[in-house]
Scaffold this motif. Sequence first.
Motif, PDB file in Angstrom:
ATOM      1  N   ARG A  36      44.272  54.277  33.771  1.00  0.00           N
ATOM      2  CA  ARG A  36      43.265  53.238  33.979  1.00  0.00           C
ATOM      3  C   ARG A  36      41.899  53.872  34.174  1.00  0.00           C
ATOM      4  O   ARG A  36      41.768  54.928  34.799  1.00  0.00           O
ATOM      5  CB  ARG A  36      43.599  52.419  35.235  1.00  0.00           C
ATOM      6  CG  ARG A  36      44.815  51.539  35.135  1.00  0.00           C
ATOM      7  CD  ARG A  36      44.489  50.302  34.271  1.00  0.00           C
ATOM      8  NE  ARG A  36      45.636  49.415  34.240  1.00  0.00           N
ATOM      9  CZ  ARG A  36      45.823  48.430  35.103  1.00  0.00           C
ATOM     10  NH1 ARG A  36      44.952  48.221  36.050  1.00  0.00           N
ATOM     11  NH2 ARG A  36      46.885  47.658  35.004  1.00  0.00           N
ATOM     12  N   THR A  37      40.873  53.191  33.708  1.00  0.00           N
ATOM     13  CA  THR A  37      39.508  53.566  34.051  1.00  0.00           C
ATOM     14  C   THR A  37      39.094  52.754  35.255  1.00  0.00           C
ATOM     15  O   THR A  37      39.721  51.747  35.613  1.00  0.00           O
ATOM     16  CB  THR A  37      38.540  53.279  32.899  1.00  0.00           C
ATOM     17  OG1 THR A  37      38.487  51.863  32.681  1.00  0.00           O
ATOM     18  CG2 THR A  37      38.974  53.977  31.618  1.00  0.00           C
ATOM     19  N   ALA A  38      38.024  53.184  35.907  1.00  0.00           N
ATOM     20  CA  ALA A  38      37.526  52.444  37.058  1.00  0.00           C
ATOM     21  C   ALA A  38      37.077  51.054  36.643  1.00  0.00           C
ATOM     22  O   ALA A  38      37.275  50.074  37.376  1.00  0.00           O
ATOM     23  CB  ALA A  38      36.388  53.221  37.714  1.00  0.00           C
ATOM     24  N   ALA A  39      36.508  50.956  35.464  1.00  0.00           N
ATOM     25  CA  ALA A  39      36.032  49.650  35.001  1.00  0.00           C
ATOM     26  C   ALA A  39      37.204  48.706  34.783  1.00  0.00           C
ATOM     27  O   ALA A  39      37.133  47.512  35.123  1.00  0.00           O
ATOM     28  CB  ALA A  39      35.227  49.819  33.710  1.00  0.00           C
ATOM     29  N   GLU A  40      38.288  49.209  34.188  1.00  0.00           N
ATOM     30  CA  GLU A  40      39.463  48.358  33.965  1.00  0.00           C
ATOM     31  C   GLU A  40      40.066  47.897  35.287  1.00  0.00           C
ATOM     32  O   GLU A  40      40.463  46.736  35.437  1.00  0.00           O
ATOM     33  CB  GLU A  40      40.498  49.131  33.151  1.00  0.00           C
ATOM     34  CG  GLU A  40      40.072  49.386  31.705  1.00  0.00           C
ATOM     35  CD  GLU A  40      41.009  50.349  30.977  1.00  0.00           C
ATOM     36  OE1 GLU A  40      40.950  50.402  29.738  1.00  0.00           O
ATOM     37  OE2 GLU A  40      41.787  51.053  31.676  1.00  0.00           O
ATOM     38  N   LEU A  41      40.138  48.807  36.230  1.00  0.00           N
ATOM     39  CA  LEU A  41      40.686  48.432  37.527  1.00  0.00           C
ATOM     40  C   LEU A  41      39.794  47.417  38.222  1.00  0.00           C
ATOM     41  O   LEU A  41      40.285  46.454  38.833  1.00  0.00           O
ATOM     42  CB  LEU A  41      40.830  49.682  38.407  1.00  0.00           C
ATOM     43  CG  LEU A  41      41.408  49.451  39.807  1.00  0.00           C
ATOM     44  CD1 LEU A  41      42.827  48.894  39.722  1.00  0.00           C
ATOM     45  CD2 LEU A  41      41.401  50.737  40.625  1.00  0.00           C
ATOM     46  N   ALA A  42      38.462  47.599  38.096  1.00  0.00           N
ATOM     47  CA  ALA A  42      37.528  46.665  38.720  1.00  0.00           C
ATOM     48  C   ALA A  42      37.702  45.270  38.147  1.00  0.00           C
ATOM     49  O   ALA A  42      37.677  44.271  38.885  1.00  0.00           O
ATOM     50  CB  ALA A  42      36.098  47.159  38.518  1.00  0.00           C
ATOM     51  N   ALA A  43      37.902  45.185  36.828  1.00  0.00           N
ATOM     52  CA  ALA A  43      38.086  43.874  36.201  1.00  0.00           C
ATOM     53  C   ALA A  43      39.347  43.189  36.708  1.00  0.00           C
ATOM     54  O   ALA A  43      39.352  41.976  36.959  1.00  0.00           O
ATOM     55  CB  ALA A  43      38.131  44.042  34.684  1.00  0.00           C
ATOM     56  N   GLU A  44      40.408  43.943  36.874  1.00  0.00           N
ATOM     57  CA  GLU A  44      41.664  43.348  37.340  1.00  0.00           C
ATOM     58  C   GLU A  44      41.570  42.905  38.785  1.00  0.00           C
ATOM     59  O   GLU A  44      42.177  41.902  39.181  1.00  0.00           O
ATOM     60  CB  GLU A  44      42.820  44.337  37.170  1.00  0.00           C
ATOM     61  CG  GLU A  44      43.229  44.545  35.723  1.00  0.00           C
ATOM     62  CD  GLU A  44      44.620  45.160  35.623  1.00  0.00           C
ATOM     63  OE1 GLU A  44      45.458  44.866  36.501  1.00  0.00           O
ATOM     64  OE2 GLU A  44      44.840  45.934  34.692  1.00  0.00           O
ATOM     65  N   LEU A  45      40.815  43.672  39.579  1.00  0.00           N
ATOM     66  CA  LEU A  45      40.713  43.350  41.000  1.00  0.00           C
ATOM     67  C   LEU A  45      39.597  42.360  41.293  1.00  0.00           C
ATOM     68  O   LEU A  45      39.492  41.863  42.425  1.00  0.00           O
ATOM     69  CB  LEU A  45      40.468  44.632  41.811  1.00  0.00           C
ATOM     70  CG  LEU A  45      41.583  45.691  41.781  1.00  0.00           C
ATOM     71  CD1 LEU A  45      41.170  46.920  42.583  1.00  0.00           C
ATOM     72  CD2 LEU A  45      42.880  45.119  42.340  1.00  0.00           C
ATOM     73  N   GLY A  46      38.771  42.097  40.289  1.00  0.00           N
ATOM     74  CA  GLY A  46      37.655  41.176  40.502  1.00  0.00           C
ATOM     75  C   GLY A  46      36.604  41.758  41.413  1.00  0.00           C
ATOM     76  O   GLY A  46      36.073  41.050  42.282  1.00  0.00           O
ATOM     77  N   THR A  47      36.308  43.047  41.252  1.00  0.00           N
ATOM     78  CA  THR A  47      35.323  43.700  42.095  1.00  0.00           C
ATOM     79  C   THR A  47      34.404  44.529  41.224  1.00  0.00           C
ATOM     80  O   THR A  47      34.496  44.502  39.989  1.00  0.00           O
ATOM     81  CB  THR A  47      36.022  44.582  43.144  1.00  0.00           C
ATOM     82  OG1 THR A  47      35.053  45.091  44.050  1.00  0.00           O
ATOM     83  CG2 THR A  47      36.765  45.742  42.502  1.00  0.00           C
TER      84      THR A  47
END
Length: 326
Positions: A36-47
Motif C-alpha cells: 500500500r502507498t500512504a495515499a491509498e491507505l489515506a483514501a481507505e481510512l478517510g483521512t
Amino acid sequence: MVPSGSRGAQGGWLEGLGIPEHEQTAYLRVLAAPHRTAAELAAELGTTAERAERLLAALTEQGLVNRHDGEGARWSAAAPDVAVEALLLRREEELLRTRGRVAELMRAYRRAHRPHADDLVEVVTGQAAIAERWRQLQDGARRSLAMFDKPPHIVRSDPALEHALLDRGVRVRAVYEAGSVSAPGRLAEIREIVEAGEEARMLPELPCKLAIVDDRWAMLPVASGAELHGAVLVRASSLLDALSGMFEAYWQRAVRVPQARADRAEPDRRTELLTLLSAGFTDDSIARQLGVSPRTVQRWVREVMDALGARTRFQAGIQAARAGLL
C-alpha cells in the motif's frame, strides 16, 4: 478483505500490546492488502496522506509493517507470528520490570501510611552483610542470646565470640536442629561451649534460623532455602514478642545436650545415646557421632530400650525423661 473485528467496536485486537485502535485499523488494512502507498491507505481510512504517513511510521517503529522504497514508497505488513510475538515478549519484559518495582512502591506506601514501620523491621541482603550484622548483634548483647541453629550456615561458628558473651555474663541458649549437629565432630564442639556456659538443646527439626538478642532485636531469614541471601532484623514490637514466644515453646520441647560427668571426660554412653535418639538422629548419624558401627548402635539401642522397659524409641525417650536421664 479486512479481517473481522477491524472496525469500530470490533477493533481492539492489539490494545493489550499498547497499540491504539486507529493504528490497529491501519495495520489491518495493510495486512489485508500489501504494498500500500500512504495515499491509498489515506483514501481507505478517510483521512489525509500526512496522517496516514504518521500511522505507517508508528507501525514501522513497532515492527508491524515494513517500508519498501522504490518508485514511490509502499508498505507491507510484517508476518504476524514474528512481529506480534516480538511485541508480546517486549510487553512481558515491561510487565516483569513493573512487578519488580511493586516492592519499592509498597515501601513508599508503608512510609506514607505507617511512618514508623521502617524503625521496626529492616532487611539485610548479601551474605557478607548478614554475617557482619550478626557479629554486631553478638557484640551488642548484654543480657541474653537465644538461637535456633539450623542449616544453611553462611559462616562457621566462632567460639571466641560466644566465649566473650559468656565471660561478660550473657545467658546463651541454643536449640540445635539435628541436621546442624550431624557433621562429624560438631557435637563435641557444642559440648565444649556447653562446658563454658551455653545452655544447649536439640530437636529433630526447627521452623527457621533465628537469633534473639536482649529481647530487643531478632534476626531470621527472609525466606527458607538452601542458601541464605536475605535476613530480616526485627526490633522491639509485637512481632518480636511472638518470635520470643516461639523460641520458648521450642526450648521447652527440646532435649538437653548432656554435659560430661564430674568423674569422666565425656557423658556416659547411655545418656548420649538417649539424647541423640530423642533429637531425631538416625542410627547411621549416631554411629558417626560416636565413632562406632551402625550395628553397634542398634545393639546399644536395644539394650537401653530393654533396660527402660520401652517398646519404641519414643517410649525410651519418655522413660528416660521421667527417670531424669535427660
